[in-house]
Design a protein around this motif. Structure first.
Motif, PDB file in Angstrom:
ATOM      1  N   MET A 145       0.821  -1.212   0.000  1.00 23.55           N
ATOM      2  CA  MET A 145       0.000   0.000   0.000  1.00 23.55           C
ATOM      3  C   MET A 145       0.853   1.260   0.000  1.00 23.55           C
ATOM      4  SD  MET A 145      -3.038  -0.398   2.729  1.00 23.55           S
ATOM      5  CE  MET A 145      -3.422  -2.052   3.213  1.00 23.55           C
ATOM      6  N   ALA A 146       1.900   1.262   0.805  1.00 27.23           N
ATOM      7  CA  ALA A 146       2.730   2.461   0.948  1.00 27.23           C
ATOM      8  C   ALA A 146       3.399   2.848  -0.360  1.00 27.23           C
ATOM      9  CB  ALA A 146       3.773   2.246   2.036  1.00 27.23           C
ATOM     10  N   PHE A 147       3.613   1.893  -1.245  1.00 24.11           N
ATOM     11  CA  PHE A 147       4.226   2.190  -2.537  1.00 24.11           C
ATOM     12  C   PHE A 147       3.182   2.595  -3.568  1.00 24.11           C
ATOM     13  CE2 PHE A 147       7.040  -1.043  -0.577  1.00 24.11           C
ATOM     14  CZ  PHE A 147       8.111  -0.211  -0.342  1.00 24.11           C
ATOM     15  N   LEU A 148       1.963   2.097  -3.392  1.00 20.08           N
ATOM     16  CA  LEU A 148       0.903   2.377  -4.355  1.00 20.08           C
ATOM     17  C   LEU A 148       0.261   3.741  -4.140  1.00 20.08           C
ATOM     18  CD1 LEU A 148      -0.777  -1.138  -4.276  1.00 20.08           C
ATOM     19  CD2 LEU A 148       0.753  -0.232  -6.035  1.00 20.08           C
ATOM     20  N   ARG A 149      -0.028   4.063  -2.893  1.00 22.66           N
ATOM     21  CA  ARG A 149      -0.682   5.323  -2.538  1.00 22.66           C
ATOM     22  C   ARG A 149      -0.150   5.784  -1.180  1.00 22.66           C
ATOM     23  NH1 ARG A 149      -2.582   4.528  -6.886  1.00 22.66           N
ATOM     24  NH2 ARG A 149      -4.691   4.647  -7.670  1.00 22.66           N
ATOM     25  N   GLU A 150       0.922   6.537  -1.213  1.00 23.60           N
ATOM     26  CA  GLU A 150       1.612   6.919   0.024  1.00 23.60           C
ATOM     27  C   GLU A 150       0.706   7.663   1.005  1.00 23.60           C
ATOM     28  OE1 GLU A 150       5.623   9.287   1.467  1.00 23.60           O
ATOM     29  OE2 GLU A 150       5.195   9.108  -0.664  1.00 23.60           O
ATOM     30  N   ALA A 151      -0.035   8.651   0.523  1.00 21.06           N
ATOM     31  CA  ALA A 151      -0.893   9.434   1.419  1.00 21.06           C
ATOM     32  C   ALA A 151      -1.986   8.566   2.031  1.00 21.06           C
ATOM     33  CB  ALA A 151      -1.506  10.618   0.680  1.00 21.06           C
ATOM     34  N   ALA A 152      -2.589   7.710   1.217  1.00 24.29           N
ATOM     35  CA  ALA A 152      -3.641   6.817   1.713  1.00 24.29           C
ATOM     36  C   ALA A 152      -3.069   5.849   2.746  1.00 24.29           C
ATOM     37  CB  ALA A 152      -4.279   6.048   0.557  1.00 24.29           C
ATOM     38  N   ALA A 153      -1.886   5.326   2.475  1.00 20.51           N
ATOM     39  CA  ALA A 153      -1.241   4.405   3.425  1.00 20.51           C
ATOM     40  C   ALA A 153      -0.930   5.121   4.735  1.00 20.51           C
ATOM     41  CB  ALA A 153       0.028   3.813   2.817  1.00 20.51           C
ATOM     42  N   GLY A 154      -0.575   6.386   4.651  1.00 20.01           N
ATOM     43  CA  GLY A 154      -0.330   7.161   5.863  1.00 20.01           C
ATOM     44  C   GLY A 154      -1.587   7.250   6.715  1.00 20.01           C
ATOM     45  N   GLN A 155      -2.732   7.450   6.058  1.00 24.30           N
ATOM     46  CA  GLN A 155      -4.000   7.500   6.787  1.00 24.30           C
ATOM     47  C   GLN A 155      -4.311   6.138   7.406  1.00 24.30           C
ATOM     48  OE1 GLN A 155      -6.087  10.172   7.560  1.00 24.30           O
ATOM     49  NE2 GLN A 155      -6.822   8.574   8.932  1.00 24.30           N
ATOM     50  N   VAL A 156      -4.075   5.069   6.658  1.00 23.37           N
ATOM     51  CA  VAL A 156      -4.302   3.722   7.187  1.00 23.37           C
ATOM     52  C   VAL A 156      -3.396   3.488   8.397  1.00 23.37           C
ATOM     53  CG1 VAL A 156      -4.112   1.245   6.698  1.00 23.37           C
ATOM     54  CG2 VAL A 156      -5.114   2.774   4.988  1.00 23.37           C
ATOM     55  N   ALA A 157      -2.144   3.918   8.308  1.00 24.62           N
ATOM     56  CA  ALA A 157      -1.209   3.760   9.444  1.00 24.62           C
ATOM     57  C   ALA A 157      -1.736   4.493  10.670  1.00 24.62           C
ATOM     58  CB  ALA A 157       0.180   4.274   9.054  1.00 24.62           C
ATOM     59  N   ARG A 158      -2.249   5.708  10.479  1.00 21.27           N
ATOM     60  CA  ARG A 158      -2.810   6.452  11.613  1.00 21.27           C
ATOM     61  C   ARG A 158      -4.032   5.735  12.183  1.00 21.27           C
ATOM     62  NH1 ARG A 158      -0.880  10.324   8.251  1.00 21.27           N
ATOM     63  NH2 ARG A 158      -2.838  10.725   7.164  1.00 21.27           N
ATOM     64  N   ASP A 159      -4.844   5.159  11.299  1.00 22.62           N
ATOM     65  CA  ASP A 159      -6.025   4.419  11.758  1.00 22.62           C
ATOM     66  C   ASP A 159      -5.639   3.169  12.542  1.00 22.62           C
ATOM     67  OD1 ASP A 159      -7.570   6.320  10.451  1.00 22.62           O
ATOM     68  OD2 ASP A 159      -8.015   5.015   8.733  1.00 22.62           O
ATOM     69  N   LEU A 160      -4.520   2.567  12.175  1.00 21.18           N
ATOM     70  CA  LEU A 160      -4.073   1.334  12.838  1.00 21.18           C
ATOM     71  C   LEU A 160      -3.302   1.602  14.128  1.00 21.18           C
ATOM     72  CD1 LEU A 160      -2.832  -0.753   9.772  1.00 21.18           C
ATOM     73  CD2 LEU A 160      -4.972  -1.045  11.036  1.00 21.18           C
ATOM     74  N   ALA A 161      -2.812   2.813  14.295  1.00 25.35           N
ATOM     75  CA  ALA A 161      -1.971   3.143  15.454  1.00 25.35           C
ATOM     76  C   ALA A 161      -2.578   2.728  16.794  1.00 25.35           C
ATOM     77  CB  ALA A 161      -1.623   4.626  15.447  1.00 25.35           C
ATOM     78  N   PRO A 162      -3.866   2.955  17.033  1.00 25.38           N
ATOM     79  CA  PRO A 162      -4.433   2.569  18.339  1.00 25.38           C
ATOM     80  C   PRO A 162      -4.362   1.052  18.612  1.00 25.38           C
ATOM     81  CG  PRO A 162      -5.921   4.065  17.189  1.00 25.38           C
ATOM     82  CD  PRO A 162      -4.841   3.683  16.220  1.00 25.38           C
ATOM     83  N   LEU A 163      -4.191   0.254  17.565  1.00 24.08           N
ATOM     84  CA  LEU A 163      -4.137  -1.199  17.747  1.00 24.08           C
ATOM     85  C   LEU A 163      -2.796  -1.659  18.301  1.00 24.08           C
ATOM     86  CD1 LEU A 163      -5.878  -2.357  14.460  1.00 24.08           C
ATOM     87  CD2 LEU A 163      -6.906  -2.010  16.721  1.00 24.08           C
ATOM     88  N   GLU A 164      -1.793  -0.775  18.258  1.00 25.30           N
ATOM     89  CA  GLU A 164      -0.456  -1.044  18.780  1.00 25.30           C
ATOM     90  C   GLU A 164       0.158  -2.327  18.194  1.00 25.30           C
ATOM     91  OE1 GLU A 164      -0.429  -0.770  23.038  1.00 25.30           O
ATOM     92  OE2 GLU A 164      -0.928   1.350  22.984  1.00 25.30           O
TER      93      GLU A 164
END
Length: 133
Positions: free
Chosen positions: A108-127
């Motif tokens: 994902m990070a290579f395909l759509r960097e900005a979108a992957a950044g949002q996904v990473a932020r969404d996943l952050a609470p899952l630790e």
């Protein structure tokens, strides 16, 4: 790995044997199939383009999405990947971090960097990947 990768590897080993002055031997892996390999266009071939990288395992991811519909929604509107792909990577591919999930398992990070950044932020609470004391 595709067949051209296997051919390059075979050529590399053959050349190394030649340079080392060692006798050439027949390729022992030439007829082996890479895990998950399926023929493009076969009945097993996934209709969804993003699932093709999973080969024969795509059916298992599709089954997971059917069993747990909340995992079937795309993680971001501009990406086809679902939470099921991440769950699969955590359980079956030994993914350990968000970076691993987004860069190596789904790309994902290579395909759509900005979108992957949002996904990473969404996943952050899952630790994911953080040590628990």
């Amino acid at each position: 790995m595709c067949s051209s990768d296997l051919k390059m590897a075979e050529d590399g080993v053959s050349r190394a044997l030649e340079v080392a002055g060692m006798p050439a031997r027949p390729c022992m892996t030439g007829d082996l199939r890479v895990f998950g390999a399926i023929e493009r266009g076969s009945a097993e071939w996934p209709e969804e383009e993003w699932l093709t990288v999973y080969g024969s395992e795509a059916a298992s991811i599709r089954d997971l999405m059917r069993r747990e519909p909340e995992l079937a929604r795309p993680l971001h509107p501009s990406l086809p990947h679902t939470a099921a792909a991440l769950a699969w990577a955590l359980e079956h591919e030994q993914a350990r971090t968000v970076e691993d999930l987004l860069h190596r398992r789904t790309r994902m990070a290579f395909l759509r960097e900005a979108a992957a950044g949002q996904v990473a932020r969404d996943l952050a609470p899952l630790e994911i990947g953080r040590a628990h004391v």
